[in-house]
Design a protein around this motif. Structure first.
Motif, PDB file in Angstrom:
ATOM      1  N   ASN A 125     -42.305-102.628  50.667  1.00  0.00           N
ATOM      2  CA  ASN A 125     -43.637-103.158  51.183  1.00  0.00           C
ATOM      3  C   ASN A 125     -44.637-103.560  50.017  1.00  0.00           C
ATOM      4  N   VAL A 126     -45.732-104.239  50.027  1.00  0.00           N
ATOM      5  CA  VAL A 126     -46.675-104.390  49.158  1.00  0.00           C
ATOM      6  C   VAL A 126     -47.939-104.119  49.939  1.00  0.00           C
ATOM      7  N   ILE A 127     -49.141-103.921  49.028  1.00  0.00           N
ATOM      8  CA  ILE A 127     -50.284-103.689  49.759  1.00  0.00           C
ATOM      9  C   ILE A 127     -51.260-104.526  48.913  1.00  0.00           C
ATOM     10  N   ILE A 128     -51.945-105.268  49.273  1.00  0.00           N
ATOM     11  CA  ILE A 128     -52.981-105.836  48.554  1.00  0.00           C
ATOM     12  C   ILE A 128     -54.339-105.130  48.978  1.00  0.00           C
ATOM     13  N   GLY A 129     -54.691-104.448  47.802  1.00  0.00           N
ATOM     14  CA  GLY A 129     -55.635-103.358  47.930  1.00  0.00           C
ATOM     15  C   GLY A 129     -57.225-103.956  47.857  1.00  0.00           C
ATOM     16  N   SER A 130     -57.996-103.032  48.172  1.00  0.00           N
ATOM     17  CA  SER A 130     -59.504-103.584  48.246  1.00  0.00           C
ATOM     18  C   SER A 130     -60.085-103.905  46.962  1.00  0.00           C
ATOM     19  N   SER A 131     -59.378-103.278  45.991  1.00  0.00           N
ATOM     20  CA  SER A 131     -59.911-103.673  44.428  1.00  0.00           C
ATOM     21  C   SER A 131     -59.566-105.174  44.445  1.00  0.00           C
ATOM     22  N   TRP A 132     -58.795-105.992  45.154  1.00  0.00           N
ATOM     23  CA  TRP A 132     -58.529-107.376  44.821  1.00  0.00           C
ATOM     24  C   TRP A 132     -59.546-108.157  45.597  1.00  0.00           C
ATOM     25  N   THR A 133     -60.017-107.524  46.661  1.00  0.00           N
ATOM     26  CA  THR A 133     -60.883-108.424  47.619  1.00  0.00           C
ATOM     27  C   THR A 133     -62.288-108.073  47.724  1.00  0.00           C
ATOM     28  N   GLN A 134     -62.816-106.951  47.032  1.00  0.00           N
ATOM     29  CA  GLN A 134     -64.318-106.703  46.925  1.00  0.00           C
ATOM     30  C   GLN A 134     -64.964-107.512  46.181  1.00  0.00           C
ATOM     31  N   GLY A 135     -64.402-108.013  44.859  1.00  0.00           N
ATOM     32  CA  GLY A 135     -65.229-109.001  44.353  1.00  0.00           C
ATOM     33  C   GLY A 135     -65.488-110.560  44.905  1.00  0.00           C
ATOM     34  N   LEU A 136     -64.890-110.635  46.143  1.00  0.00           N
ATOM     35  CA  LEU A 136     -65.086-112.043  46.953  1.00  0.00           C
ATOM     36  C   LEU A 136     -66.410-111.817  47.400  1.00  0.00           C
ATOM     37  N   ALA A 137     -67.176-111.028  47.508  1.00  0.00           N
ATOM     38  CA  ALA A 137     -68.499-110.897  47.901  1.00  0.00           C
ATOM     39  C   ALA A 137     -69.269-111.585  46.859  1.00  0.00           C
ATOM     40  N   VAL A 138     -68.958-111.892  45.623  1.00  0.00           N
ATOM     41  CA  VAL A 138     -69.784-112.751  44.761  1.00  0.00           C
ATOM     42  C   VAL A 138     -69.817-114.078  45.342  1.00  0.00           C
ATOM     43  N   HIS A 139     -69.143-114.736  46.337  1.00  0.00           N
ATOM     44  CA  HIS A 139     -69.497-115.998  46.994  1.00  0.00           C
ATOM     45  C   HIS A 139     -70.745-116.056  47.634  1.00  0.00           C
ATOM     46  N   PRO A 140     -71.208-115.104  48.630  1.00  0.00           N
ATOM     47  CA  PRO A 140     -72.492-115.284  48.924  1.00  0.00           C
ATOM     48  C   PRO A 140     -73.748-114.969  48.040  1.00  0.00           C
ATOM     49  N   VAL A 141     -73.518-114.194  47.166  1.00  0.00           N
ATOM     50  CA  VAL A 141     -74.615-114.085  46.157  1.00  0.00           C
ATOM     51  C   VAL A 141     -74.800-115.349  45.419  1.00  0.00           C
ATOM     52  N   ALA A 142     -73.703-116.156  44.925  1.00  0.00           N
ATOM     53  CA  ALA A 142     -73.890-117.377  44.434  1.00  0.00           C
ATOM     54  C   ALA A 142     -74.294-118.450  45.166  1.00  0.00           C
ATOM     55  N   THR A 143     -74.103-118.272  46.719  1.00  0.00           N
ATOM     56  CA  THR A 143     -74.959-119.121  47.791  1.00  0.00           C
ATOM     57  C   THR A 143     -76.454-118.807  47.621  1.00  0.00           C
ATOM     58  N   GLY A 144     -76.724-117.617  47.535  1.00  0.00           N
ATOM     59  CA  GLY A 144     -78.120-117.312  47.465  1.00  0.00           C
ATOM     60  C   GLY A 144     -78.866-117.983  46.380  1.00  0.00           C
ATOM     61  N   ALA A 145     -78.132-117.880  45.022  1.00  0.00           N
ATOM     62  CA  ALA A 145     -78.748-118.654  43.898  1.00  0.00           C
ATOM     63  C   ALA A 145     -79.081-120.011  44.088  1.00  0.00           C
TER      64      ALA A 145
END
Length: 225
Positions: free
Chosen positions: A92-112
């Protein structure tokens, strides 16, 4: 700012804002706008669940499709994780939260991008400069978000290919390509606004009255008016 540059700049920012906003919503609210996805032809199950045919990763949650064709999305949250195992459950493999936390930059870019779009309607020279700088800032944030998308795509592909007896195909999702287009539009908007401000300054400089270059004779200084 010159109208020839003002209208295209506003349009670039408007389209960039729409694309960035939709990408920021992403899964589980807009299942079609995922960042990356993996399709399975056989031999895989999500940990503790039915066999999978596809799994999609969005900004806020993953969604997966089982053999019956039904879609299941995890609860929306920041920094989620997702586990996948082969059908025999020997790996089994796990896609950990460390690889998905950075996706929150998308709404920050939207705000700018939203701030740049709101400022783009002003004709004031200082506000125009701020608009250009904000557009480039939004482009930089979008570039960071796109780099995070690439990292997630590459990591997901690498991890899934480690599973034995699994036929999988990993590819970028619609949100991935929309982020790239948003980045290009923001660069165009920033350059357009910058060029428009430069043309405005040049037009202002040439509008001042120029001194006469005609030379008067020396004795003309002593004449009475």
């Amino acid at each position: 700012m010159s109208r020839a540059f003002c209208i295209p700049g506003i349009l670039f920012l408007a389209f960039a804002l729409i694309l960035s906003f939709l990408t920021s919503i992403s899964l589980p609210f807009l299942p079609a706008l995922d960042i990356t996805r993996t399709q399975f032809s056989s031999g895989v199950i999500e940990t503790g669940q039915k066999g999978l045919t596809e799994v999609r990763f969005g900004v806020w949650a993953p969604c997966y499709y089982d053999e019956d064709g039904s879609r299941t999305c995890a609860k929306a949250g920041h920094g989620y994780k997702f586990g996948i195992s082969n059908q025999e459950k020997t790996a089994n493999v796990i896609i950990g939260s460390s690889w998905t936390q950075g996706l929150a930059v998308h709404p920050v870019a939207t705000g700018a991008t939203l701030i740049a779009f709101a400022l783009s309607f002003s004709q004031h020279a200082t506000v125009t400069l701020i608009t250009s700088l904000t557009s480039f800032l939004a482009a930089f944030l979008t570039l960071i978000a796109f780099a995070i998308d690439i990292a997630l795509f590459a990591y997901l592909k690498h991890q899934v290919n480690k599973l034995p007896n699994v036929n999988a195909k990993t590819s970028p999702g619609a949100g991935f390509w929309m982020t790239l287009v948003t980045f290009v539009l923001l660069l165009l908007a920033g350059c357009t606004v910058c060029f428009g401000r430069r043309q405005q300054r040049l037009a202002g400089a040439t509008s001042y009255p120029t001194l006469s270059s005609e030379k008067k004779p020396f004795w003309a200084r002593f004449r009475k008016n």
